[in-house]
Design an enzyme around this catalytic site. Sequence first.
Site, short mmCIF file in Angstrom:
data_model
loop_
_atom_site.label_atom_id
_atom_site.label_comp_id
_atom_site.label_asym_id
_atom_site.label_seq_id
_atom_site.Cartn_x
_atom_site.Cartn_y
_atom_site.Cartn_z
N ASP A 119 1.29 6.09 5.74
CA ASP A 119 0.35 5.18 5.09
C ASP A 119 0.93 4.55 3.81
O ASP A 119 0.23 3.80 3.13
CB ASP A 119 -0.96 5.91 4.81
CG ASP A 119 -2.17 5.01 4.95
OD1 ASP A 119 -2.03 3.94 5.59
OD2 ASP A 119 -3.23 5.35 4.41
N LYS B 240 0.85 -1.21 0.00
CA LYS B 240 0.00 0.00 0.00
C LYS B 240 0.88 1.25 0.00
O LYS B 240 1.65 1.48 0.92
CB LYS B 240 -0.92 -0.02 1.24
CG LYS B 240 -1.74 1.27 1.43
CD LYS B 240 -2.69 1.16 2.63
CE LYS B 240 -3.37 2.49 2.95
NZ LYS B 240 -4.26 2.42 4.13
N ASP C 207 -2.81 10.04 3.87
CA ASP C 207 -4.21 9.65 3.98
C ASP C 207 -4.97 10.67 4.83
O ASP C 207 -4.94 10.62 6.06
CB ASP C 207 -4.30 8.24 4.61
CG ASP C 207 -5.73 7.72 4.67
OD1 ASP C 207 -6.62 8.35 4.04
OD2 ASP C 207 -5.95 6.68 5.32
N ASP D 177 -12.30 6.77 3.52
CA ASP D 177 -11.11 6.53 4.33
C ASP D 177 -10.68 5.05 4.27
O ASP D 177 -9.59 4.69 4.72
CB ASP D 177 -11.39 6.95 5.79
CG ASP D 177 -10.12 7.17 6.59
OD1 ASP D 177 -9.03 7.17 5.99
OD2 ASP D 177 -10.22 7.34 7.83
N GLU E 274 -9.52 3.49 1.85
CA GLU E 274 -8.97 3.64 0.49
C GLU E 274 -7.87 2.61 0.19
O GLU E 274 -7.67 2.25 -0.97
CB GLU E 274 -8.41 5.06 0.31
CG GLU E 274 -6.98 5.31 0.84
CD GLU E 274 -6.82 5.10 2.35
OE1 GLU E 274 -7.82 5.19 3.07
OE2 GLU E 274 -5.69 4.83 2.79
N LYS F 177 -10.44 12.51 8.18
CA LYS F 177 -10.04 11.98 9.48
C LYS F 177 -10.21 13.05 10.55
O LYS F 177 -9.79 14.19 10.36
CB LYS F 177 -8.58 11.53 9.46
CG LYS F 177 -8.35 10.21 8.77
CD LYS F 177 -6.94 9.69 8.99
CE LYS F 177 -6.73 8.41 8.21
NZ LYS F 177 -7.52 7.27 8.73
N ARG G 218 -7.61 -0.56 0.75
CA ARG G 218 -8.10 -1.82 0.17
C ARG G 218 -8.46 -1.65 -1.30
O ARG G 218 -8.42 -2.60 -2.08
CB ARG G 218 -9.27 -2.36 1.00
CG ARG G 218 -10.48 -1.49 1.03
CD ARG G 218 -11.41 -1.81 2.18
NE ARG G 218 -10.89 -1.34 3.47
CZ ARG G 218 -11.48 -1.54 4.63
NH1 ARG G 218 -12.62 -2.21 4.71
NH2 ARG G 218 -10.94 -1.09 5.75
#
Length: 469
Positions: A260, A238, A243, A319, A321, A250, A323
Site C-alpha cells: 500500500d 500514497k 494497511d 480503511d 485511509e 480488513k 485518500r
Amino acid sequence: MKIQYTNNQSLKKLNLIPYFETEESIVFNEIKLSKSVFSGKKDSLHLLEMDENLFLFVGLGKEPDYKIIKTTFRRLSAKQILHFKEEAKLFLSADFSNENVEAIISGLWLGTYQLGHYKKDKKQHPLENDDFDFEINSALEVKNTVIKGLKIAKAQLETYHLVDLPPNKITPKHLADWAMQTGKNYGIEVTVIGAEQAYILGLNAFVSVGKGSANESQFIIMDYHPTNAKKHIGLVGKGITFDTGGLNIKTAGMVHMKCDMAGGAAVLGSMLLIADLQLPYRVTAIVPACENSVDANSFLPSDVIGSYSGHSIEIIDTDAEGRLILADGLAYLIKNYNPETVIDIATLTGSSVATFGYECGALFSKNDKLLKQLQKSGDITGERLWPLPLWDVYKSDIESEIADVKNYSGKPVAGAISAAKFLEFFTENHVSWAHLDIAGVSFVDDEFAKTKHASAFGVHLITNFIENL
Ligand code: BES
Ligand code: ZN
Ligand code: ZN
C-alpha cells in the site's frame, strides 16, 4: 559489472543475439539457422554450443513493443542465470532502435532481481558482480542509450525493494531515511516532518491515520531543483507502509497490504531516476508515510477530523485511509509549492482493480492535454492507463451531513471515482492535476516469482512524462 563497446566480432562464452522475426533464414558468422529451427518468433529461444561458445538466439517477434522486449530480456537473465558466468556479449544489428536497446538493457538488469531477500543462501546474479565483463557489439552508437537503460533499471530495482521488503522493515522511518540518503547521493533537498511537527502544522488528516501505529508517521518532501529548470511538477504518492484497514479491519487480502506504499515508492523511485538523468525540471515530491493500524489510539469510524486545507472530514470507514493522507499531501504541496502540474499516484481502491484488472491503471484528470500526455507515456513504457470520469454528479458521494466532506459514500459502487472526487476536493481546482489509481498494477502475479511482488509501475511512466514535457 564492466561494460565495453566494440566492433570486434570475436566470440565470447555467452553470446546474446536478438532477432526480429524474419522470413529469411538467419546467418550469424558461420552459423546458419533454417527457418524451422529459429526465425525470431516472439518468445522463442535457440541455444547452440560450439567449442567455448554458447549462442543464445533470442526471438522478439515482428514488431515488439517496449514492454515485450524488456520482459523478454528480463526473462532471459532471470531464467537463463546458469549461462551467465563471468562474461557475456550482446550483438545488436542496425535494426535495433534506441528504444529497443534501452528495453534490452533495462530488462537484462531487472532480471537480476530475486525475491529471497532474507534467505540464508541467497545468491547474487552474476550480472551484479563488479567484475562481470559485459561487451556490446553494436552497428550503431548506443552508449548513452545503454547508460539510460541501466539508470531506469536501477530506479525500478530500488522501487522493487521498497515495495517487496516486509512492513516491519519498510516503516515510515525507513522510507524517510531512504529519501534522506537518496537526496544526499543525487542532490535532492529532503525535508522530513515527524508526527508531532505535522500536528503543529495542521496536517490533521495525515496525523489521524497514523495514530494507531507504533511506527511514527513521516511526511516526506523531496525537492529536486536544478538551475536550468523549465517547469515545476509536483508529485504525491500514497505511502501506507501497511494497511490493516484500521478499526474497520480488513477481512480479506490483508496479507498483501505491504504494497500500500507502492504509489509512494513509485514517487521515490521516480525522484531518483529524474535526478540521475538530470532532467531540466523542478520536481517536488511528497510522500505521506504512515501505517494504518489497530490500537486504542486508532482513529474511529464516525470521528470528525481536520485537514491541512482547513476542511473537516467525517470518517465513515477507517480503511479509506489513503485518500486522507493524500488530501493533506496535495493541499500541502499546492499551498507551499504551487507546481504547474500535480500528479498523485496511489494504491487507492479495490474498485479500480475490479474495473481494470492487473494490466491497466485508472487515470483521472479534467485536463485533457495532461490526460493524453500521461496515457501516451504509459503506452510507450508499457504502463497502461485508461480514464474514468470526474463528473460532478459523483460529488454527492462525498457530501457529509456533519462535516465538509466524508471519506466514503457507504455504497459498494463507483469506488474509484468517489475516491478521486474526494481527492479533487483538496486540490483547490488545480488546473493541471491528475490522479493515478494503481491498486491493480503495482503488485503483480507473473512468471518472475511464486508470490505477488512489486512491478515499479509509475517510475518509468512519470519520468517519461516529465522528460517529454
Ligand atoms: N489499500 C486499499 C486499496 C487496495 C486494494 C490496494 C487492493 C491494493 C489492492 C485501500 O486503502 C482500501 O482499503 N480501500 C477500500 C476503500 C473502501 C473502504 C471505501 C476499498 O477499495 O475497498
Ligand atoms: Zn484501506
Ligand atoms: Zn490503503
